[in-house]
Design a protein around this motif. Structure first.
Motif, PDB file in Angstrom:
ATOM      1  N   UNK A   1     -17.048   7.956  11.889  1.00  0.00           N
ATOM      2  CA  UNK A   1     -17.304   7.515  10.517  1.00  0.00           C
ATOM      3  C   UNK A   1     -17.088   8.642   9.509  1.00  0.00           C
ATOM      4  N   UNK A   2     -17.124   9.898   9.971  1.00  0.00           N
ATOM      5  CA  UNK A   2     -16.880  11.021   9.060  1.00  0.00           C
ATOM      6  C   UNK A   2     -15.455  11.024   8.541  1.00  0.00           C
ATOM      7  N   UNK A   3     -14.557  10.337   9.249  1.00  0.00           N
ATOM      8  CA  UNK A   3     -13.154  10.323   8.850  1.00  0.00           C
ATOM      9  C   UNK A   3     -12.922   9.392   7.667  1.00  0.00           C
ATOM     10  N   UNK A   4     -13.754   8.376   7.516  1.00  0.00           N
ATOM     11  CA  UNK A   4     -13.543   7.364   6.479  1.00  0.00           C
ATOM     12  C   UNK A   4     -13.415   7.961   5.071  1.00  0.00           C
ATOM     13  N   UNK A   5     -14.339   8.832   4.624  1.00  0.00           N
ATOM     14  CA  UNK A   5     -14.180   9.390   3.276  1.00  0.00           C
ATOM     15  C   UNK A   5     -12.924  10.252   3.135  1.00  0.00           C
ATOM     16  N   UNK A   6     -12.500  10.912   4.226  1.00  0.00           N
ATOM     17  CA  UNK A   6     -11.270  11.704   4.156  1.00  0.00           C
ATOM     18  C   UNK A   6     -10.044  10.808   3.993  1.00  0.00           C
ATOM     19  N   UNK A   7     -10.055   9.653   4.655  1.00  0.00           N
ATOM     20  CA  UNK A   7      -8.943   8.706   4.498  1.00  0.00           C
ATOM     21  C   UNK A   7      -8.887   8.170   3.072  1.00  0.00           C
ATOM     22  N   UNK A   8     -10.053   7.954   2.464  1.00  0.00           N
ATOM     23  CA  UNK A   8     -10.088   7.507   1.070  1.00  0.00           C
ATOM     24  C   UNK A   8      -9.542   8.591   0.138  1.00  0.00           C
ATOM     25  N   UNK A   9      -9.902   9.848   0.440  1.00  0.00           N
ATOM     26  CA  UNK A   9      -9.373  10.962  -0.343  1.00  0.00           C
ATOM     27  C   UNK A   9      -7.857  11.041  -0.218  1.00  0.00           C
ATOM     28  N   UNK A  10      -7.341  10.799   0.983  1.00  0.00           N
ATOM     29  CA  UNK A  10      -5.893  10.841   1.191  1.00  0.00           C
ATOM     30  C   UNK A  10      -5.179   9.785   0.344  1.00  0.00           C
ATOM     31  N   UNK A  11      -5.784   8.608   0.221  1.00  0.00           N
ATOM     32  CA  UNK A  11      -5.180   7.562  -0.604  1.00  0.00           C
ATOM     33  C   UNK A  11      -5.024   8.031  -2.045  1.00  0.00           C
ATOM     34  N   UNK A  12      -6.067   8.693  -2.553  1.00  0.00           N
ATOM     35  CA  UNK A  12      -6.014   9.209  -3.929  1.00  0.00           C
ATOM     36  C   UNK A  12      -4.946  10.285  -4.067  1.00  0.00           C
ATOM     37  N   UNK A  13      -4.896  11.199  -3.094  1.00  0.00           N
ATOM     38  CA  UNK A  13      -3.913  12.282  -3.144  1.00  0.00           C
ATOM     39  C   UNK A  13      -2.494  11.746  -3.016  1.00  0.00           C
ATOM     40  N   UNK A  14      -2.313  10.705  -2.209  1.00  0.00           N
ATOM     41  CA  UNK A  14      -0.978  10.116  -2.052  1.00  0.00           C
ATOM     42  C   UNK A  14      -0.482   9.516  -3.362  1.00  0.00           C
ATOM     43  N   UNK A  15      -1.412   8.957  -4.128  1.00  0.00           N
ATOM     44  CA  UNK A  15      -1.034   8.405  -5.418  1.00  0.00           C
ATOM     45  C   UNK A  15      -0.520   9.460  -6.374  1.00  0.00           C
ATOM     46  N   UNK A  16      -0.944  10.701  -6.168  1.00  0.00           N
ATOM     47  CA  UNK A  16      -0.492  11.813  -7.018  1.00  0.00           C
ATOM     48  C   UNK A  16       0.782  12.440  -6.463  1.00  0.00           C
ATOM     49  N   UNK A  17       0.802  12.616  -5.127  1.00  0.00           N
ATOM     50  CA  UNK A  17       1.943  13.303  -4.511  1.00  0.00           C
ATOM     51  C   UNK A  17       3.205  12.456  -4.553  1.00  0.00           C
ATOM     52  N   UNK A  18       3.059  11.137  -4.327  1.00  0.00           N
ATOM     53  CA  UNK A  18       4.197  10.243  -4.386  1.00  0.00           C
ATOM     54  C   UNK A  18       5.298  10.617  -3.416  1.00  0.00           C
ATOM     55  N   UNK A  19       6.537  10.621  -3.940  1.00  0.00           N
ATOM     56  CA  UNK A  19       7.713  10.883  -3.112  1.00  0.00           C
ATOM     57  C   UNK A  19       7.818  12.331  -2.670  1.00  0.00           C
ATOM     58  N   UNK A  20       6.968  13.199  -3.209  1.00  0.00           N
ATOM     59  CA  UNK A  20       7.039  14.618  -2.841  1.00  0.00           C
ATOM     60  C   UNK A  20       6.543  14.869  -1.428  1.00  0.00           C
ATOM     61  N   UNK A  21       5.856  13.890  -0.835  1.00  0.00           N
ATOM     62  CA  UNK A  21       5.314  14.071   0.509  1.00  0.00           C
ATOM     63  C   UNK A  21       6.419  13.853   1.540  1.00  0.00           C
ATOM     64  N   UNK A  22       6.641  14.810   2.461  1.00  0.00           N
ATOM     65  CA  UNK A  22       7.693  14.674   3.479  1.00  0.00           C
ATOM     66  C   UNK A  22       7.476  13.450   4.369  1.00  0.00           C
ATOM     67  N   UNK A  23       8.568  12.950   4.950  1.00  0.00           N
ATOM     68  CA  UNK A  23       8.508  11.766   5.795  1.00  0.00           C
ATOM     69  C   UNK A  23       7.511  11.852   6.935  1.00  0.00           C
ATOM     70  N   UNK A  24       7.488  12.956   7.715  1.00  0.00           N
ATOM     71  CA  UNK A  24       6.518  13.045   8.814  1.00  0.00           C
ATOM     72  C   UNK A  24       5.075  12.931   8.343  1.00  0.00           C
ATOM     73  N   UNK A  25       4.784  13.465   7.171  1.00  0.00           N
ATOM     74  CA  UNK A  25       3.426  13.365   6.636  1.00  0.00           C
ATOM     75  C   UNK A  25       3.114  11.931   6.224  1.00  0.00           C
ATOM     76  N   UNK A  26       4.125  11.244   5.661  1.00  0.00           N
ATOM     77  CA  UNK A  26       3.943   9.829   5.325  1.00  0.00           C
ATOM     78  C   UNK A  26       3.645   9.035   6.587  1.00  0.00           C
ATOM     79  N   UNK A  27       4.398   9.305   7.651  1.00  0.00           N
ATOM     80  CA  UNK A  27       4.195   8.582   8.918  1.00  0.00           C
ATOM     81  C   UNK A  27       2.797   8.840   9.467  1.00  0.00           C
TER      82      UNK A  27
END
Length: 249
Positions: free
Chosen positions: A170-196
């Protein structure tokens, strides 16, 4: 030489905890690491020093924005130097936030690596519980009440360990939510392997939760082949994701 009436005792020092108040609220507190022996004032100071540098680095941009706010507060259109102070502070802050946007993909990659390592640890812990449960045979203790109590206790401990692993997930859940927010900022700048990896990790977490809950695969049945195979598949998936992230440098 000590006699039988003497008691040899080396008292631990009474330490005064230290803390640093942060501008956003909260504090950095000195932490005692009992695994390294009796603490001293110096070990407390050292632990706090290790926390201080990253904490100050994290508020650097905030402090630069604060300089802009303070410059705006003191603005006086009759004094050109106040306008210059605002421009200088704003330029400095803009550079800072430009660097923040650039660094977000690196932060995402580092978080993904941490999550993968964490999940691999949980998988290994589940395998250890399964191996432990497989060694429990209540039939061997039918005529031995003491052994029966011990084996029942061992079963209860295994169940308690499984429950703790569910809580750890359950400790992972807030980190996954944080990742969603960061992805909205990073957008296309995130490399493919990281997207996967970002897409795959929630699926790994859900499958592992299902295994620990006893649905689909059952941790409650010692040596269940389906459980072992599921854990092996998840570990292989995580290792492939880890290799692809490591290749990014």
């Amino acid at each position: 030489m000590a006699t039988e009436q003497e008691t040899i005792c080396v008292p631990f020092p009474k330490l005064r905890s230290m803390s640093i108040r942060l501008p956003f609220g909260g504090k950095l507190n000195s932490v005692t690491d009992i695994s390294k022996g009796p603490p001293t004032d110096c070990t407390l100071v050292h632990g706090l020093m290790l926390q201080l540098s990253p904490a100050l680095a994290s508020v650097e941009c905030f402090l630069k924005v604060l300089k802009v706010v303070l410059a705006l507060k003191d603005i006086n259109i009759t004094k050109p130097e106040s306008i210059t102070a605002i421009i200088t502070a704003a330029t400095d802050a803009a550079k800072c936030f430009a660097a923040v946007v650039i660094n977000i993909p690196f932060m995402i990659i580092d978080i993904l690596k941490l999550l993968i390592a964490y999940l691999k640890c949980i998988i290994e812990a589940v395998r250890s519980i399964l191996a432990f449960q497989a060694g429990i045979n209540l039939g061997d203790a039918e005529d031995n009440p003491a052994m029966s109590l011990s084996l029942n206790c061992a079963q209860d401990n295994a169940a308690a360990s499984t429950a703790q692993l569910r809580e750890a997930l359950e400790l992972i859940t807030p980190l996954l939510e944080l990742l969603k927010t960061l992805l909205g900022i990073a957008g296309a700048a995130l490399p493919g392997p990281a997207q996967n990896a970002t897409n795959a990790i929630p699926e790994v977490v859900d499958t592992l939760k299902l295994a620990l809950a006893g649905g689909g695969v059952s941790v409650g049945v010692p040596g269940t082949q389906g459980t072992i195979q599921t854990l092996d598949d998840l570990k292989n998936t995580l290792e492939q994701l880890q290799d692809s992230l490591e290749a990014l440098g």
